[in-house]
Design a protein around this motif. Sequence first.
Motif, mmCIF file in Angstrom:
data_model
loop_
_atom_site.group_PDB
_atom_site.id
_atom_site.type_symbol
_atom_site.label_atom_id
_atom_site.label_comp_id
_atom_site.label_asym_id
_atom_site.label_seq_id
_atom_site.Cartn_x
_atom_site.Cartn_y
_atom_site.Cartn_z
ATOM 1 N N ILE A 178 0.853 -1.186 0.000
ATOM 2 C CA ILE A 178 0.000 0.000 0.000
ATOM 3 C C ILE A 178 0.891 1.238 0.000
ATOM 4 C CG2 ILE A 178 -1.942 -1.119 1.152
ATOM 5 C CD1 ILE A 178 -0.985 0.140 3.787
ATOM 6 N N GLY A 179 0.275 2.372 -0.265
ATOM 7 C CA GLY A 179 0.994 3.638 -0.233
ATOM 8 C C GLY A 179 1.059 4.213 1.171
ATOM 9 N N ARG A 180 1.899 5.223 1.332
ATOM 10 C CA ARG A 180 2.083 5.847 2.652
ATOM 11 C C ARG A 180 0.796 6.502 3.166
ATOM 12 N NH1 ARG A 180 7.239 6.681 4.572
ATOM 13 N NH2 ARG A 180 6.689 8.625 5.587
ATOM 14 N N SER A 181 0.039 7.141 2.285
ATOM 15 C CA SER A 181 -1.187 7.804 2.747
ATOM 16 C C SER A 181 -2.198 6.781 3.253
ATOM 17 C CB SER A 181 -1.788 8.681 1.649
ATOM 18 O OG SER A 181 -2.139 7.912 0.527
ATOM 19 N N THR A 182 -2.286 5.632 2.592
ATOM 20 C CA THR A 182 -3.173 4.568 3.049
ATOM 21 C C THR A 182 -2.694 4.018 4.384
ATOM 22 O OG1 THR A 182 -3.724 3.975 0.786
ATOM 23 C CG2 THR A 182 -4.198 2.328 2.466
ATOM 24 N N ALA A 183 -1.392 3.857 4.533
ATOM 25 C CA ALA A 183 -0.829 3.357 5.786
ATOM 26 C C ALA A 183 -1.143 4.313 6.939
ATOM 27 C CB ALA A 183 0.677 3.163 5.645
ATOM 28 N N TYR A 184 -0.925 5.603 6.718
ATOM 29 C CA TYR A 184 -1.225 6.577 7.761
ATOM 30 C C TYR A 184 -2.718 6.613 8.069
ATOM 31 C CZ TYR A 184 3.482 8.457 8.163
ATOM 32 O OH TYR A 184 4.823 8.608 8.414
ATOM 33 N N SER A 185 -3.552 6.416 7.076
ATOM 34 C CA SER A 185 -4.996 6.364 7.294
ATOM 35 C C SER A 185 -5.372 5.181 8.190
ATOM 36 C CB SER A 185 -5.722 6.270 5.953
ATOM 37 O OG SER A 185 -7.101 6.178 6.138
ATOM 38 N N LEU A 186 -4.758 4.022 7.942
ATOM 39 C CA LEU A 186 -5.017 2.843 8.779
ATOM 40 C C LEU A 186 -4.613 3.105 10.227
ATOM 41 C CD1 LEU A 186 -3.792 -0.017 6.409
ATOM 42 C CD2 LEU A 186 -6.152 0.468 7.082
ATOM 43 N N LEU A 187 -3.513 3.802 10.427
ATOM 44 C CA LEU A 187 -3.061 4.119 11.782
ATOM 45 C C LEU A 187 -3.961 5.175 12.421
ATOM 46 C CD1 LEU A 187 0.810 4.266 11.264
ATOM 47 C CD2 LEU A 187 -0.596 2.321 11.961
ATOM 48 N N ARG A 188 -4.314 6.188 11.658
ATOM 49 C CA ARG A 188 -5.160 7.268 12.176
ATOM 50 C C ARG A 188 -6.530 6.746 12.596
ATOM 51 N NH1 ARG A 188 -4.040 10.404 8.484
ATOM 52 N NH2 ARG A 188 -5.646 9.826 7.002
ATOM 53 N N ASN A 189 -7.078 5.808 11.808
ATOM 54 C CA ASN A 189 -8.392 5.232 12.111
ATOM 55 C C ASN A 189 -8.319 4.121 13.150
ATOM 56 O OD1 ASN A 189 -9.586 6.930 10.234
ATOM 57 N ND2 ASN A 189 -9.373 5.451 8.578
ATOM 58 N N ASN A 190 -7.107 3.851 13.637
ATOM 59 C CA ASN A 190 -6.881 2.817 14.647
ATOM 60 C C ASN A 190 -7.190 1.413 14.137
ATOM 61 O OD1 ASN A 190 -5.597 2.916 17.062
ATOM 62 N ND2 ASN A 190 -7.441 3.072 18.295
ATOM 63 N N ASP A 191 -7.163 1.224 12.821
ATOM 64 C CA ASP A 191 -7.336 -0.112 12.252
ATOM 65 C C ASP A 191 -6.118 -0.966 12.561
ATOM 66 O OD1 ASP A 191 -9.851 0.386 11.093
ATOM 67 O OD2 ASP A 191 -8.909 1.333 9.362
ATOM 68 N N ILE A 192 -4.954 -0.339 12.567
ATOM 69 C CA ILE A 192 -3.706 -0.984 12.954
ATOM 70 C C ILE A 192 -3.129 -0.148 14.087
ATOM 71 C CG2 ILE A 192 -1.359 -1.581 12.249
ATOM 72 C CD1 ILE A 192 -2.416 -2.064 9.435
ATOM 73 N N LYS A 193 -2.791 -0.794 15.183
ATOM 74 C CA LYS A 193 -2.266 -0.099 16.355
ATOM 75 C C LYS A 193 -0.782 0.240 16.154
ATOM 76 C CE LYS A 193 -5.959 -1.143 19.008
ATOM 77 N NZ LYS A 193 -7.047 -0.845 18.150
ATOM 78 N N ALA A 194 -0.411 1.425 16.613
ATOM 79 C CA ALA A 194 0.974 1.868 16.497
ATOM 80 C C ALA A 194 1.285 2.819 17.652
ATOM 81 C CB ALA A 194 1.188 2.571 15.169
ATOM 82 N N PHE A 195 2.551 3.114 17.803
ATOM 83 C CA PHE A 195 2.984 4.107 18.776
ATOM 84 C C PHE A 195 4.213 4.810 18.217
ATOM 85 C CE2 PHE A 195 5.234 0.247 19.736
ATOM 86 C CZ PHE A 195 6.520 0.656 20.076
ATOM 87 N N LYS A 196 4.556 5.923 18.823
ATOM 88 C CA LYS A 196 5.694 6.697 18.343
ATOM 89 C C LYS A 196 6.846 6.631 19.329
ATOM 90 C CE LYS A 196 3.820 10.126 15.259
ATOM 91 N NZ LYS A 196 3.782 11.559 14.955
ATOM 92 N N ILE A 197 8.033 6.554 18.769
ATOM 93 C CA ILE A 197 9.262 6.747 19.523
ATOM 94 C C ILE A 197 9.903 7.969 18.888
ATOM 95 C CG2 ILE A 197 11.516 5.822 20.121
ATOM 96 C CD1 ILE A 197 10.325 3.013 19.914
ATOM 97 N N GLY A 198 9.831 9.065 19.587
ATOM 98 C CA GLY A 198 10.254 10.336 18.990
ATOM 99 C C GLY A 198 9.279 10.696 17.887
ATOM 100 N N LYS A 199 9.791 10.852 16.678
ATOM 101 C CA LYS A 199 8.936 11.172 15.537
ATOM 102 C C LYS A 199 8.651 9.958 14.653
ATOM 103 C CE LYS A 199 10.430 15.947 15.161
ATOM 104 N NZ LYS A 199 10.988 16.981 14.300
ATOM 105 N N VAL A 200 9.158 8.793 15.054
ATOM 106 C CA VAL A 200 9.048 7.596 14.220
ATOM 107 C C VAL A 200 7.923 6.688 14.727
ATOM 108 C CG1 VAL A 200 10.280 5.565 13.368
ATOM 109 C CG2 VAL A 200 11.509 7.703 13.741
ATOM 110 N N CYS A 201 6.988 6.364 13.831
ATOM 111 C CA CYS A 201 5.909 5.428 14.168
ATOM 112 C C CYS A 201 6.451 4.008 14.162
ATOM 113 C CB CYS A 201 4.784 5.509 13.144
ATOM 114 S SG CYS A 201 3.731 6.927 13.357
#
Length: 60
Positions: free
Chosen positions: A20-43
């Motif tokens: 997938i593209g980066r915008s789709t990936a960020y959308s999945l994270l933003r919608n909480n479809d895939i859980k993530a966390f940040k270390i500094g500025k890196v997801c």
Amino acid sequence: MQESYVELVTIDELCELLMIGRSTAYSLLRNNDIKAFKIGKVCKISKASIEQYIMERSNL
């Protein structure tokens, strides 16, 4: 004694894994479809979270 750890991937690796593209990936994270966390500025995304997303979406 061996310590257990969670395998983590970056946004770019997530894009490669799901093809997938980066915008789709960020959308999945933003919608909480895939859980993530940040270390500094890196997801960081756990591979378990990605597998769970795939299982839920594919009805396997």
